[in-house]
Design a protein around this motif. Structure first.
Motif, mmCIF file in Angstrom:
data_model
loop_
_atom_site.group_PDB
_atom_site.id
_atom_site.type_symbol
_atom_site.label_atom_id
_atom_site.label_comp_id
_atom_site.label_asym_id
_atom_site.label_seq_id
_atom_site.Cartn_x
_atom_site.Cartn_y
_atom_site.Cartn_z
ATOM 1 N N ASP A 1 35.298 39.649 17.041
ATOM 2 C CA ASP A 1 35.375 40.930 17.178
ATOM 3 C C ASP A 1 36.059 41.273 18.538
ATOM 4 O OD1 ASP A 1 35.095 43.622 17.687
ATOM 5 O OD2 ASP A 1 33.157 43.715 17.087
ATOM 6 N N PHE A 2 37.015 42.019 18.509
ATOM 7 C CA PHE A 2 37.930 42.136 19.912
ATOM 8 C C PHE A 2 36.995 42.895 20.956
ATOM 9 C CE2 PHE A 2 42.166 41.769 17.334
ATOM 10 C CZ PHE A 2 42.624 41.166 18.089
ATOM 11 N N LYS A 3 36.302 43.689 20.377
ATOM 12 C CA LYS A 3 35.244 44.404 21.324
ATOM 13 C C LYS A 3 34.423 43.530 21.997
ATOM 14 C CE LYS A 3 31.969 48.131 21.453
ATOM 15 N NZ LYS A 3 31.209 49.168 20.691
ATOM 16 N N THR A 4 33.805 42.595 21.427
ATOM 17 C CA THR A 4 32.878 41.657 21.929
ATOM 18 C C THR A 4 33.733 40.823 23.023
ATOM 19 O OG1 THR A 4 31.636 41.243 19.750
ATOM 20 C CG2 THR A 4 31.516 39.511 21.227
ATOM 21 N N PHE A 5 34.951 40.174 22.388
ATOM 22 C CA PHE A 5 35.947 39.553 23.291
ATOM 23 C C PHE A 5 36.056 40.213 24.479
ATOM 24 C CE2 PHE A 5 40.458 37.539 22.534
ATOM 25 C CZ PHE A 5 40.213 36.618 23.847
ATOM 26 N N LYS A 6 36.673 41.418 24.625
ATOM 27 C CA LYS A 6 36.848 42.362 25.797
ATOM 28 C C LYS A 6 35.790 42.162 26.465
ATOM 29 C CE LYS A 6 36.782 46.834 25.797
ATOM 30 N NZ LYS A 6 37.082 48.069 25.189
ATOM 31 N N ASN A 7 34.564 42.729 25.820
ATOM 32 C CA ASN A 7 33.477 42.725 26.934
ATOM 33 C C ASN A 7 32.970 41.494 27.589
ATOM 34 O OD1 ASN A 7 33.181 45.318 26.409
ATOM 35 N ND2 ASN A 7 31.654 45.092 24.877
ATOM 36 N N LEU A 8 33.294 40.294 26.902
ATOM 37 C CA LEU A 8 32.939 39.030 27.310
ATOM 38 C C LEU A 8 33.566 38.533 28.629
ATOM 39 C CD1 LEU A 8 32.230 35.807 25.323
ATOM 40 C CD2 LEU A 8 33.798 35.884 27.025
ATOM 41 N N VAL A 9 34.872 38.782 28.503
ATOM 42 C CA VAL A 9 35.927 38.502 29.861
ATOM 43 C C VAL A 9 35.791 39.535 30.675
ATOM 44 C CG1 VAL A 9 38.164 38.504 30.378
ATOM 45 C CG2 VAL A 9 37.477 37.440 28.034
ATOM 46 N N LYS A 10 35.465 40.865 30.554
ATOM 47 C CA LYS A 10 35.132 41.934 31.534
ATOM 48 C C LYS A 10 34.014 41.669 32.270
ATOM 49 C CE LYS A 10 36.345 46.232 30.998
ATOM 50 N NZ LYS A 10 36.634 47.840 30.751
ATOM 51 N N LYS A 11 32.867 41.326 31.591
ATOM 52 C CA LYS A 11 31.703 40.785 32.314
ATOM 53 C C LYS A 11 31.711 39.649 33.211
ATOM 54 C CE LYS A 11 28.118 43.525 30.261
ATOM 55 N NZ LYS A 11 28.980 44.340 28.985
ATOM 56 N N SER A 12 32.121 38.523 32.680
ATOM 57 C CA SER A 12 32.183 37.297 33.381
ATOM 58 C C SER A 12 33.329 36.932 34.237
ATOM 59 C CB SER A 12 32.277 36.212 32.312
ATOM 60 O OG SER A 12 33.235 36.061 31.663
ATOM 61 N N ILE A 13 34.576 37.907 34.168
ATOM 62 C CA ILE A 13 35.676 37.393 34.795
ATOM 63 C C ILE A 13 36.021 38.886 35.836
ATOM 64 C CG2 ILE A 13 38.188 36.810 35.025
ATOM 65 C CD1 ILE A 13 36.199 34.501 33.824
ATOM 66 N N ILE A 14 36.548 39.785 34.968
ATOM 67 C CA ILE A 14 37.185 40.968 35.634
ATOM 68 C C ILE A 14 35.976 41.807 36.743
ATOM 69 C CG2 ILE A 14 38.170 43.235 35.119
ATOM 70 C CD1 ILE A 14 39.711 40.549 34.136
ATOM 71 N N GLU A 15 34.827 41.793 36.407
ATOM 72 C CA GLU A 15 33.996 42.510 37.481
ATOM 73 C C GLU A 15 33.725 41.685 38.490
ATOM 74 O OE1 GLU A 15 30.091 43.490 35.083
ATOM 75 O OE2 GLU A 15 31.472 44.961 33.806
ATOM 76 N N GLN A 16 33.881 40.596 38.511
ATOM 77 C CA GLN A 16 33.722 39.647 39.751
ATOM 78 C C GLN A 16 35.004 39.887 40.354
ATOM 79 O OE1 GLN A 16 33.980 35.517 38.807
ATOM 80 N NE2 GLN A 16 33.795 34.720 40.880
ATOM 81 N N PHE A 17 36.252 39.773 39.943
ATOM 82 C CA PHE A 17 37.575 39.990 40.820
ATOM 83 C C PHE A 17 38.089 41.098 41.101
ATOM 84 C CE2 PHE A 17 37.734 35.552 39.119
ATOM 85 C CZ PHE A 17 37.897 34.779 40.219
ATOM 86 N N ASP A 18 37.764 42.073 40.361
ATOM 87 C CA ASP A 18 38.396 43.370 40.282
ATOM 88 C C ASP A 18 38.028 44.291 41.704
ATOM 89 O OD1 ASP A 18 40.249 45.617 39.597
ATOM 90 O OD2 ASP A 18 38.520 46.681 38.815
ATOM 91 N N HIS A 19 39.027 44.618 42.465
ATOM 92 C CA HIS A 19 38.989 45.188 43.728
ATOM 93 C C HIS A 19 38.047 44.244 44.720
ATOM 94 C CE1 HIS A 19 40.807 48.688 41.500
ATOM 95 N NE2 HIS A 19 40.945 49.231 42.666
ATOM 96 N N ALA A 20 38.155 42.936 44.639
ATOM 97 C CA ALA A 20 37.421 42.257 45.441
ATOM 98 C C ALA A 20 38.490 41.516 46.565
ATOM 99 C CB ALA A 20 36.815 41.092 44.758
ATOM 100 N N LEU A 21 38.091 41.105 47.515
ATOM 101 C CA LEU A 21 38.793 40.290 48.421
ATOM 102 C C LEU A 21 38.338 38.834 48.447
ATOM 103 C CD1 LEU A 21 40.393 39.851 51.225
ATOM 104 C CD2 LEU A 21 38.683 40.336 52.487
ATOM 105 N N LEU A 22 39.509 37.948 47.794
ATOM 106 C CA LEU A 22 39.196 36.700 47.331
ATOM 107 C C LEU A 22 39.632 35.661 48.610
ATOM 108 C CD1 LEU A 22 41.059 36.613 43.934
ATOM 109 C CD2 LEU A 22 38.793 37.706 44.483
ATOM 110 N N LEU A 23 38.405 34.824 48.962
ATOM 111 C CA LEU A 23 38.719 33.968 50.030
ATOM 112 C C LEU A 23 38.046 32.739 49.858
ATOM 113 C CD1 LEU A 23 37.330 36.500 52.873
ATOM 114 C CD2 LEU A 23 39.614 35.929 52.704
ATOM 115 N N LYS A 24 38.740 31.690 50.578
ATOM 116 C CA LYS A 24 38.086 30.325 50.627
ATOM 117 C C LYS A 24 36.640 30.505 51.548
ATOM 118 C CE LYS A 24 38.798 25.583 51.646
ATOM 119 N NZ LYS A 24 39.631 24.487 52.004
ATOM 120 N N ASP A 25 35.784 29.785 51.228
ATOM 121 C CA ASP A 25 34.621 29.820 51.772
ATOM 122 C C ASP A 25 34.745 28.544 52.824
ATOM 123 O OD1 ASP A 25 32.096 30.014 52.813
ATOM 124 O OD2 ASP A 25 31.042 29.928 50.810
ATOM 125 N N ASN A 26 35.145 29.113 53.976
ATOM 126 C CA ASN A 26 35.386 27.819 55.023
ATOM 127 C C ASN A 26 34.908 28.779 56.296
ATOM 128 O OD1 ASN A 26 37.421 29.575 55.898
ATOM 129 N ND2 ASN A 26 39.188 28.008 55.297
#
Ligand SMILES: [Zn+2]
Length: 139
Positions: free
Chosen positions: A50-75
């Motif tokens: 289901d496209f809706k299930t597909f969308k929610n899976l990617v949103k929850k596992s990927i998009i919510e982590q990265f959206d409007h975030a500052l991505l940095l190497k942990d060093n």
């Protein structure tokens, strides 16, 4: 073979801390992500997923982590610089290049997409002319 693709967009900033040039500075991208899955069509639902299930899976596992975030190497250097920063940081164990982001996304999605459907490919656009591609070597 039939595949299904969902497209996503997210905003993120990053800095490539081992880079000599402008990418060393914090700057942002409107990332575009295309996720493609493949699999048999379920005879009951007449869908691969289901496209809706597909969308929610990617949103929850990927998009919510990265959206409007500052991505940095942990060093050490980045930890020192951003110690007091209260905003959203997505710490990565590598430089936050499109290639490394995509590898992490592929690992996550491969774990979450249940058989018989499988992750087929990913495209991550950093700009309109630059993107990284991941392809399932098994499928
Ligand atoms: Zn960049």
């Amino acid at each position: 073979m039939i595949t299904l693709t969902k497209k996503f967009e997210f905003e993120a900033a990053h800095r490539i801390s081992n880079y000599e040039g402008p990418c060393l500075e914090i700057h942002g991208h409107t990332y575009k992500l295309e996720v493609t899955i493949s699999g048999p069509i379920d005879p009951v639902t007449d869908m691969i997923l289901d496209f809706k299930t597909f969308k929610n899976l990617v949103k929850k596992s990927i998009i919510e982590q990265f959206d409007h975030a500052l991505l940095l190497k942990d060093n050490e250097e980045n930890r020192k610089l951003f110690e007091g920063y209260a905003g959203k940081i997505a710490w990565m164990n590598s430089e936050p290049t499109a290639e490394r982001m995509l590898q992490g996304m592929a690992d996550t999605l491969q774990r979450l997409i249940s058989a018989p459907a499988q992750l087929d490919s990913l495209l991550l656009y950093e700009t309109s002319s630059s993107f990284a591609c991941w392809k399932n070597s098994i499928g």
